[in-house]
Design a protein around this motif. Structure first.
Motif, PDB file in Angstrom:
ATOM      1  N   GLU A  57       0.853  -1.185   0.000  1.00 17.20           N
ATOM      2  CA  GLU A  57       0.000   0.000   0.000  1.00 17.20           C
ATOM      3  C   GLU A  57       0.886   1.231   0.000  1.00 17.20           C
ATOM      4  O   GLU A  57       1.900   1.270   0.687  1.00 17.20           O
ATOM      5  CB  GLU A  57      -0.903   0.028   1.238  1.00 17.20           C
ATOM      6  CG  GLU A  57      -1.988  -1.029   1.243  1.00 17.20           C
ATOM      7  CD  GLU A  57      -2.893  -0.910   2.469  1.00 17.20           C
ATOM      8  OE1 GLU A  57      -2.647   0.002   3.286  1.00 17.20           O
ATOM      9  OE2 GLU A  57      -3.807  -1.731   2.599  1.00 17.20           O
ATOM     10  N   GLU A  58       0.505   2.258  -0.796  1.00 17.55           N
ATOM     11  CA  GLU A  58       1.285   3.499  -0.855  1.00 17.55           C
ATOM     12  C   GLU A  58       0.402   4.685  -0.509  1.00 17.55           C
ATOM     13  O   GLU A  58      -0.734   4.790  -0.979  1.00 17.55           O
ATOM     14  CB  GLU A  58       1.875   3.698  -2.251  1.00 17.55           C
ATOM     15  CG  GLU A  58       2.660   5.003  -2.380  1.00 17.55           C
ATOM     16  CD  GLU A  58       3.186   5.239  -3.796  1.00 17.55           C
ATOM     17  OE1 GLU A  58       3.850   6.267  -4.001  1.00 17.55           O
ATOM     18  OE2 GLU A  58       2.910   4.397  -4.671  1.00 17.55           O
ATOM     19  N   GLU A  59       0.937   5.573   0.328  1.00 16.25           N
ATOM     20  CA  GLU A  59       0.226   6.793   0.676  1.00 16.25           C
ATOM     21  C   GLU A  59       1.238   7.877   1.007  1.00 16.25           C
ATOM     22  O   GLU A  59       2.089   7.703   1.886  1.00 16.25           O
ATOM     23  CB  GLU A  59      -0.694   6.564   1.885  1.00 16.25           C
ATOM     24  CG  GLU A  59      -1.522   7.797   2.242  1.00 16.25           C
ATOM     25  CD  GLU A  59      -2.480   7.540   3.381  1.00 16.25           C
ATOM     26  OE1 GLU A  59      -3.130   8.503   3.829  1.00 16.25           O
ATOM     27  OE2 GLU A  59      -2.573   6.375   3.829  1.00 16.25           O
ATOM     28  N   ASN A  60       1.170   8.994   0.266  1.00 19.99           N
ATOM     29  CA  ASN A  60       2.076  10.133   0.485  1.00 19.99           C
ATOM     30  C   ASN A  60       3.544   9.717   0.446  1.00 19.99           C
ATOM     31  O   ASN A  60       4.351  10.112   1.300  1.00 19.99           O
ATOM     32  CB  ASN A  60       1.765  10.809   1.828  1.00 19.99           C
ATOM     33  CG  ASN A  60       0.360  11.375   1.879  1.00 19.99           C
ATOM     34  OD1 ASN A  60      -0.165  11.865   0.877  1.00 19.99           O
ATOM     35  ND2 ASN A  60      -0.269  11.301   3.043  1.00 19.99           N
ATOM     36  N   SER A  61       3.888   8.923  -0.562  1.00 21.08           N
ATOM     37  CA  SER A  61       5.270   8.464  -0.787  1.00 21.08           C
ATOM     38  C   SER A  61       5.785   7.541   0.316  1.00 21.08           C
ATOM     39  O   SER A  61       6.996   7.319   0.438  1.00 21.08           O
ATOM     40  CB  SER A  61       6.224   9.655  -0.933  1.00 21.08           C
ATOM     41  OG  SER A  61       5.870  10.433  -2.062  1.00 21.08           O
ATOM     42  N   LEU A  62       4.883   7.023   1.156  1.00 17.29           N
ATOM     43  CA  LEU A  62       5.243   6.026   2.148  1.00 17.29           C
ATOM     44  C   LEU A  62       4.608   4.696   1.748  1.00 17.29           C
ATOM     45  O   LEU A  62       3.495   4.672   1.217  1.00 17.29           O
ATOM     46  CB  LEU A  62       4.781   6.437   3.543  1.00 17.29           C
ATOM     47  CG  LEU A  62       5.412   7.701   4.113  1.00 17.29           C
ATOM     48  CD1 LEU A  62       4.796   8.025   5.470  1.00 17.29           C
ATOM     49  CD2 LEU A  62       6.928   7.562   4.229  1.00 17.29           C
ATOM     50  N   PHE A  63       5.312   3.607   2.003  1.00 13.53           N
ATOM     51  CA  PHE A  63       4.849   2.291   1.576  1.00 13.53           C
ATOM     52  C   PHE A  63       4.695   1.363   2.773  1.00 13.53           C
ATOM     53  O   PHE A  63       5.518   1.371   3.680  1.00 13.53           O
ATOM     54  CB  PHE A  63       5.844   1.662   0.592  1.00 13.53           C
ATOM     55  CG  PHE A  63       6.124   2.497  -0.621  1.00 13.53           C
ATOM     56  CD1 PHE A  63       5.394   2.324  -1.785  1.00 13.53           C
ATOM     57  CD2 PHE A  63       7.126   3.467  -0.600  1.00 13.53           C
ATOM     58  CE1 PHE A  63       5.656   3.084  -2.912  1.00 13.53           C
ATOM     59  CE2 PHE A  63       7.398   4.234  -1.714  1.00 13.53           C
ATOM     60  CZ  PHE A  63       6.663   4.047  -2.884  1.00 13.53           C
ATOM     61  N   LYS A  64       3.636   0.581   2.744  1.00  7.03           N
ATOM     62  CA  LYS A  64       3.446  -0.499   3.694  1.00  7.03           C
ATOM     63  C   LYS A  64       3.516  -1.809   2.925  1.00  7.03           C
ATOM     64  O   LYS A  64       2.707  -2.052   2.032  1.00  7.03           O
ATOM     65  CB  LYS A  64       2.106  -0.379   4.413  1.00  7.03           C
ATOM     66  CG  LYS A  64       2.020   0.788   5.376  1.00  7.03           C
ATOM     67  CD  LYS A  64       0.686   0.801   6.104  1.00  7.03           C
ATOM     68  CE  LYS A  64       0.613   1.944   7.097  1.00  7.03           C
ATOM     69  NZ  LYS A  64      -0.686   1.955   7.828  1.00  7.03           N
ATOM     70  N   VAL A  65       4.500  -2.624   3.263  1.00 10.44           N
ATOM     71  CA  VAL A  65       4.684  -3.907   2.588  1.00 10.44           C
ATOM     72  C   VAL A  65       4.219  -5.004   3.548  1.00 10.44           C
ATOM     73  O   VAL A  65       4.779  -5.184   4.622  1.00 10.44           O
ATOM     74  CB  VAL A  65       6.165  -4.133   2.195  1.00 10.44           C
ATOM     75  CG1 VAL A  65       6.321  -5.441   1.432  1.00 10.44           C
ATOM     76  CG2 VAL A  65       6.680  -2.957   1.368  1.00 10.44           C
ATOM     77  N   TYR A  66       3.166  -5.707   3.152  1.00  7.06           N
ATOM     78  CA  TYR A  66       2.547  -6.723   4.005  1.00  7.06           C
ATOM     79  C   TYR A  66       3.132  -8.099   3.685  1.00  7.06           C
ATOM     80  O   TYR A  66       3.093  -8.550   2.537  1.00  7.06           O
ATOM     81  CB  TYR A  66       1.035  -6.757   3.778  1.00  7.06           C
ATOM     82  CG  TYR A  66       0.318  -5.510   4.229  1.00  7.06           C
ATOM     83  CD1 TYR A  66      -0.303  -5.455   5.471  1.00  7.06           C
ATOM     84  CD2 TYR A  66       0.254  -4.392   3.409  1.00  7.06           C
ATOM     85  CE1 TYR A  66      -0.968  -4.310   5.888  1.00  7.06           C
ATOM     86  CE2 TYR A  66      -0.405  -3.238   3.816  1.00  7.06           C
ATOM     87  CZ  TYR A  66      -1.008  -3.205   5.059  1.00  7.06           C
ATOM     88  OH  TYR A  66      -1.662  -2.061   5.470  1.00  7.06           O
ATOM     89  N   PHE A  67       3.636  -8.744   4.710  1.00  4.32           N
ATOM     90  CA  PHE A  67       4.119 -10.124   4.609  1.00  4.32           C
ATOM     91  C   PHE A  67       3.121 -11.022   5.328  1.00  4.32           C
ATOM     92  O   PHE A  67       2.756 -10.749   6.468  1.00  4.32           O
ATOM     93  CB  PHE A  67       5.464 -10.280   5.313  1.00  4.32           C
ATOM     94  CG  PHE A  67       6.652  -9.755   4.566  1.00  4.32           C
ATOM     95  CD1 PHE A  67       7.621 -10.615   4.068  1.00  4.32           C
ATOM     96  CD2 PHE A  67       6.820  -8.390   4.375  1.00  4.32           C
ATOM     97  CE1 PHE A  67       8.725 -10.134   3.403  1.00  4.32           C
ATOM     98  CE2 PHE A  67       7.923  -7.902   3.713  1.00  4.32           C
ATOM     99  CZ  PHE A  67       8.884  -8.768   3.215  1.00  4.32           C
ATOM    100  N   SER A  68       2.711 -12.106   4.682  1.00  2.00           N
ATOM    101  CA  SER A  68       1.818 -13.030   5.377  1.00  2.00           C
ATOM    102  C   SER A  68       1.690 -14.343   4.628  1.00  2.00           C
ATOM    103  O   SER A  68       1.862 -14.407   3.418  1.00  2.00           O
ATOM    104  CB  SER A  68       0.432 -12.413   5.542  1.00  2.00           C
ATOM    105  OG  SER A  68      -0.398 -13.271   6.294  1.00  2.00           O
ATOM    106  N   LYS A  69       1.380 -15.377   5.408  1.00  3.79           N
ATOM    107  CA  LYS A  69       0.978 -16.636   4.814  1.00  3.79           C
ATOM    108  C   LYS A  69      -0.506 -16.592   4.456  1.00  3.79           C
ATOM    109  O   LYS A  69      -1.002 -17.436   3.729  1.00  3.79           O
ATOM    110  CB  LYS A  69       1.234 -17.797   5.789  1.00  3.79           C
ATOM    111  CG  LYS A  69       2.684 -17.985   6.184  1.00  3.79           C
ATOM    112  CD  LYS A  69       3.541 -18.429   5.023  1.00  3.79           C
ATOM    113  CE  LYS A  69       4.962 -18.742   5.482  1.00  3.79           C
ATOM    114  NZ  LYS A  69       5.812 -19.206   4.376  1.00  3.79           N
ATOM    115  N   ASP A  70      -1.181 -15.586   4.995  1.00  7.89           N
ATOM    116  CA  ASP A  70      -2.617 -15.427   4.755  1.00  7.89           C
ATOM    117  C   ASP A  70      -2.940 -13.943   4.790  1.00  7.89           C
ATOM    118  O   ASP A  70      -3.047 -13.333   5.850  1.00  7.89           O
ATOM    119  CB  ASP A  70      -3.422 -16.167   5.827  1.00  7.89           C
ATOM    120  CG  ASP A  70      -4.929 -16.074   5.584  1.00  7.89           C
ATOM    121  OD1 ASP A  70      -5.341 -15.422   4.596  1.00  7.89           O
ATOM    122  OD2 ASP A  70      -5.682 -16.647   6.383  1.00  7.89           O
TER     123      ASP A  70
END
Length: 205
Positions: A57-70
């Motif tokens: 997910e990207e918002e205002n040049s910041l990124f959230k990278v989600y790691f998951s098996k689910d």
């Protein structure tokens, strides 16, 4: 609740190493926050290599990278800045290989970039689970454990873990750096050469 690793402002490969530590600790669902696309791409590669589903997910040049098996379970987060003692320490072992550093920088080109690269190389090694038996410094390379303060910190960490740090005494004398050595032992050509001959492989920077 999914933990969020705050890796904003951290240079490569720190975000990847933080994520790898989380994976090694057994966490199957967490988020890494970064502020550049290169970190995002490197984290995606790590996720794929480790068998994790990944979403960004990207918002205002910041990124959230989600790691998951689910991915369906990525609904709650707990902010984490990378300093918690809850992470398990990597089980490290000393290998039978050596690193020979004959320059103050890695590669050819921009000097500032080269100094940063050698600093990050040493940090990456210090976070690995297979450490070199020795790191050997000669010629211009002796400026790393004397003038590169952050690199010296990573070398100190490696020395604490059992890595032998050897620095050419004649080279220190040539550059007038004898009194500025921050980490390691002053050595000589004979001993450094023997370390290289006894190693199963020598990586030269």
């Amino acid at each position: 609740m999914n933990k969020v690793l705050d890796a904003k402002g951290k240079e490569c490969p720190m975000p990847v190493i933080m994520a790898k530590k989380e994976i090694d600790s057994g966490n199957n669902s967490f988020v890494v926050e970064v502020d550049n696309d290169i970190a995002v791409q490197n984290l995606k590669k790590l996720a794929n290599n480790q068998g994790f589903a990944v979403s960004v997910e990207e918002e205002n040049s910041l990124f959230k990278v989600y790691f998951s098996k689910d991915l369906d379970k990525l609904s709650e987060v707990e902010v984490f800045n990378g300093t918690s003692d809850k992470l398990e320490e990597n089980k490290t072992e000393i290998g039978n290989w050596s690193v020979f550093i004959g320059k103050e920088i890695i590669g050819a080109g921009n000097e500032e970039l080269g100094k940063s690269l050698i600093k990050m190389y040493l940090y990456t090694i210090s976070e690995s689970d297979n450490l070199p038996k020795s790191i050997l410094f000669m010629n211009d390379g002796v400026k790393v454990p004397t003038l590169n303060h952050q690199a010296a910190e990573h070398l100190r960490d490696l020395e604490t873990k059992g890595v032998e740090i050897l620095v050419c005494g004649a080279c220190l004398n040539f550059y007038g750096l004898e009194e500025k050595l921050k980490v390691g032992k002053v050595s000589n050509m004979y001993y450094i050469t023997n370390c290289m001959k006894e190693a199963s492989k020598v990586i030269t920077l």
